[in-house]
Design a protein around this motif. Structure first.
Motif, PDB file in Angstrom:
ATOM      1  N   LEU A  80       0.858  -1.290   0.012  1.00 25.17           N
ATOM      2  CA  LEU A  80       0.004  -0.136   0.047  1.00 25.17           C
ATOM      3  C   LEU A  80       0.821   1.298  -0.103  1.00 25.17           C
ATOM      4  O   LEU A  80       0.572   2.259  -0.606  1.00 25.17           O
ATOM      5  CB  LEU A  80      -0.812  -0.063   1.210  1.00 25.17           C
ATOM      6  N   ALA A  81       2.255   1.048   1.005  1.00 22.99           N
ATOM      7  CA  ALA A  81       2.963   2.408   0.794  1.00 22.99           C
ATOM      8  C   ALA A  81       3.389   2.483  -0.514  1.00 22.99           C
ATOM      9  O   ALA A  81       3.603   3.714  -1.129  1.00 22.99           O
ATOM     10  CB  ALA A  81       4.126   2.097   1.902  1.00 22.99           C
ATOM     11  N   GLN A 154      -6.216 -16.828  -3.692  1.00 25.64           N
ATOM     12  CA  GLN A 154      -5.961 -15.638  -3.190  1.00 25.64           C
ATOM     13  C   GLN A 154      -4.471 -15.391  -2.706  1.00 25.64           C
ATOM     14  O   GLN A 154      -3.879 -13.975  -2.307  1.00 25.64           O
ATOM     15  CB  GLN A 154      -6.503 -15.489  -1.663  1.00 25.64           C
ATOM     16  N   GLY A 155      -3.752 -16.327  -2.453  1.00 27.49           N
ATOM     17  CA  GLY A 155      -2.180 -16.157  -2.174  1.00 27.49           C
ATOM     18  C   GLY A 155      -1.299 -15.639  -3.124  1.00 27.49           C
ATOM     19  O   GLY A 155      -0.157 -15.210  -2.878  1.00 27.49           O
ATOM     20  N   CYS A 156      -1.726 -15.774  -4.332  1.00 27.93           N
ATOM     21  CA  CYS A 156      -0.737 -15.349  -5.511  1.00 27.93           C
ATOM     22  C   CYS A 156      -0.625 -13.893  -5.676  1.00 27.93           C
ATOM     23  O   CYS A 156      -1.756 -13.175  -5.941  1.00 27.93           O
ATOM     24  CB  CYS A 156      -1.053 -16.103  -6.838  1.00 27.93           C
ATOM     25  N   MET A 157       0.454 -13.503  -5.183  1.00 26.78           N
ATOM     26  CA  MET A 157       0.451 -11.885  -5.419  1.00 26.78           C
ATOM     27  C   MET A 157       0.982 -11.343  -6.743  1.00 26.78           C
ATOM     28  O   MET A 157       0.877 -10.085  -6.907  1.00 26.78           O
ATOM     29  CB  MET A 157       1.652 -11.506  -4.324  1.00 26.78           C
ATOM     30  N   LEU A 158       1.136 -12.078  -7.822  1.00 23.15           N
ATOM     31  CA  LEU A 158       1.658 -11.464  -9.190  1.00 23.15           C
ATOM     32  C   LEU A 158       0.132 -10.998  -9.668  1.00 23.15           C
ATOM     33  O   LEU A 158      -0.655 -12.000 -10.143  1.00 23.15           O
ATOM     34  CB  LEU A 158       2.258 -12.389  -9.859  1.00 23.15           C
ATOM     35  N   VAL A 175      -6.153   0.128   8.532  1.00 20.31           N
ATOM     36  CA  VAL A 175      -4.916  -0.488   9.245  1.00 20.31           C
ATOM     37  C   VAL A 175      -4.341  -1.751   8.986  1.00 20.31           C
ATOM     38  O   VAL A 175      -3.199  -2.411   9.000  1.00 20.31           O
ATOM     39  CB  VAL A 175      -4.932  -0.063  10.710  1.00 20.31           C
ATOM     40  N   SER A 176      -5.360  -2.616   8.936  1.00 25.32           N
ATOM     41  CA  SER A 176      -4.968  -4.097   8.620  1.00 25.32           C
ATOM     42  C   SER A 176      -5.641  -4.595   7.102  1.00 25.32           C
ATOM     43  O   SER A 176      -6.920  -4.299   6.966  1.00 25.32           O
ATOM     44  CB  SER A 176      -5.268  -5.123   9.503  1.00 25.32           C
ATOM     45  N   THR A 177      -4.936  -5.128   6.381  1.00 22.73           N
ATOM     46  CA  THR A 177      -5.762  -5.454   4.812  1.00 22.73           C
ATOM     47  C   THR A 177      -5.124  -6.560   4.139  1.00 22.73           C
ATOM     48  O   THR A 177      -4.083  -7.056   4.710  1.00 22.73           O
ATOM     49  CB  THR A 177      -5.797  -4.171   4.106  1.00 22.73           C
ATOM     50  N   PHE A 178      -5.794  -6.913   3.048  1.00 26.75           N
ATOM     51  CA  PHE A 178      -5.192  -8.049   2.226  1.00 26.75           C
ATOM     52  C   PHE A 178      -5.465  -7.300   0.758  1.00 26.75           C
ATOM     53  O   PHE A 178      -6.559  -7.232   0.629  1.00 26.75           O
ATOM     54  CB  PHE A 178      -6.237  -9.295   2.425  1.00 26.75           C
ATOM     55  N   VAL A 179      -4.360  -6.958   0.390  1.00 26.11           N
ATOM     56  CA  VAL A 179      -4.474  -6.272  -0.994  1.00 26.11           C
ATOM     57  C   VAL A 179      -5.088  -6.806  -2.159  1.00 26.11           C
ATOM     58  O   VAL A 179      -6.181  -6.081  -2.755  1.00 26.11           O
ATOM     59  CB  VAL A 179      -3.068  -6.056  -1.395  1.00 26.11           C
TER      60      VAL A 179
END
Ligand code: UDP
Ligand code: MG
Length: 328
Positions: A80-81, A154-158, A175-179
């Motif tokens: 997110l940053a 859901q775990g694949c971040m590409l 403050v807490s998330t799952f992109v």
């Protein structure tokens, strides 16, 4: 004009793998023939990662941007940053460990050119330890049933997000998330494609079992209140059963007399109910804790330094490093 690309790569103690990442990632991107920027975000690494990112910025300042966070805030907050600093029309996230081959980025770009504003990915032959694949299967199914999020893996971040989705994500202050789940909630035309997956050949996974559980709690609490509803339902069912049992005991007492046997059965039932209570309390606590963190409104991360070649005057020198301590 072809859409420009921003590739977001979170880096946490990835020193051994970075040289090969630089080599393969830039080669794959150069081949696409698009304007691109790679936005590395260092998530509080304690090894030489930051120094190596600096060197890479020195080599390719025109298409590299480095965000250095003051301390470790976790992969999703780090991403997110980085999102806040992306400029491309298509934003693509990629892990630094080369488990998702950078050569697959082209497939995401093609899907986005075809009109998708969110490109999810499914790892065809996932190369991870057995227990993680098994746990993922369970969590994917659970999430599928308790949330509106329809993503297979859901775990694949590409993944690819269109600028519109990124702008929406950037407006969020959670403050807490799952992109991947957060992005999905803003997508109008999400698609999924298959991508290759490789074993982690250098370094080791940054997720302990504890961190994985925390991450999945973030996903469940952030996108669903089903756990709370489940606890209330379980409470209703147990209360009804107990009521039936009390009625049964009262009638039995009138007919057969008081009973003193079955002491340990009573213990068994009591301990079970205490367990149910503790689980319920824990679930409520997970939500309350997150609400507490959210209402304090502390900065979600602290940017220690930004390395970028900057066109705009407001960002200071033409090329170089911005001041430490920028809080966002
Ligand atoms: N990562 C991060 N902060 C963390 C943990 C991980 O930025 O607190 C980065 C890590 O450097 C990598 C990506 O997130 O680029 C995925 O981490 P990892 O490969 O360890 O996860 P796994 O593939 O085991 O799920
Ligand atoms: Mg990995």
């Amino acid at each position: 004009m072809n859409a420009t690309l921003s590739i977001v790569v979170p880096v946490f103690n990835e020193e051994p793998g970075l040289p090969l990442l630089f080599e393969r990632l830039y080669a794959a991107l150069d081949k696409l023939g698009r304007r691109y920027e790679v936005v590395f975000v260092d998530d509080g690494s304690r090894d030489r990662s930051v120094a190596m990112l600096r060197e890479q910025f020195g080599r390719r300042p025109d298409c590299t941007r480095v965000i250095v966070l003051a301390r470790n805030v976790g992969q999703h907050m780090a991403i997110l940053a980085a999102f806040a600093h992306t400029r491309g029309t298509y934003v693509i996230t990629l892990d630094a460990d080369l488990q998702n081959p950078p050569e697959e980025i082209g497939k995401i770009v093609t899907a986005m050119d075809a009109g998708a504003d969110y490109v999810g990915t499914v790892r065809v032959r996932r190369q991870d330890v057995f227990w993680r694949k098994a746990a993922s299967r369970i969590m994917n199914r659970l999430r599928e049933q308790t949330t509106q999020i329809r993503i297979t893996d859901q775990g694949c971040m590409l993944r690819g997000y269109h600028r519109g989705v990124i702008d929406a994500i950037n407006r969020c202050t959670e403050v807490s998330t799952f992109v991947p789940a957060l992005g999905y909630t803003f997508a109008q035309n999400p698609v999924e494609i298959e991508v290759a997956h490789a074993e982690r050949t250098v370094g080791e996974s940054k997720y302990s079992i504890y961190r994985l559980i925390r991450l999945n709690f973030d996903l469940m609490t952030g996108f669903s209140v089903a756990p709370l509803q489940f606890v209330s339902m379980a409470g209703i069912v147990i209360a009804l059963l107990s009521l039936g049992f009390v009625v049964f005991l009262a009638v039995r007492r009138l007919i057969v007399g008081p009973e003193a046997e079955g002491l340990f059965t009573l213990f068994g039932i009591a301990f079970f109910l205490m367990g149910v209570l503790l689980v319920g309390l824990g679930v409520v606590g997970e939500y309350v804790g997150r609400i507490y963190e959210q209402v304090r409104q502390r900065p979600r991360y602290t940017v220690a330094a930004i390395l970028e070649e900057d066109e705009s005057v407001q960002h200071g020198p033409a090329r170089g490093e911005r001041a430490r301590g920028a809080v966002e």
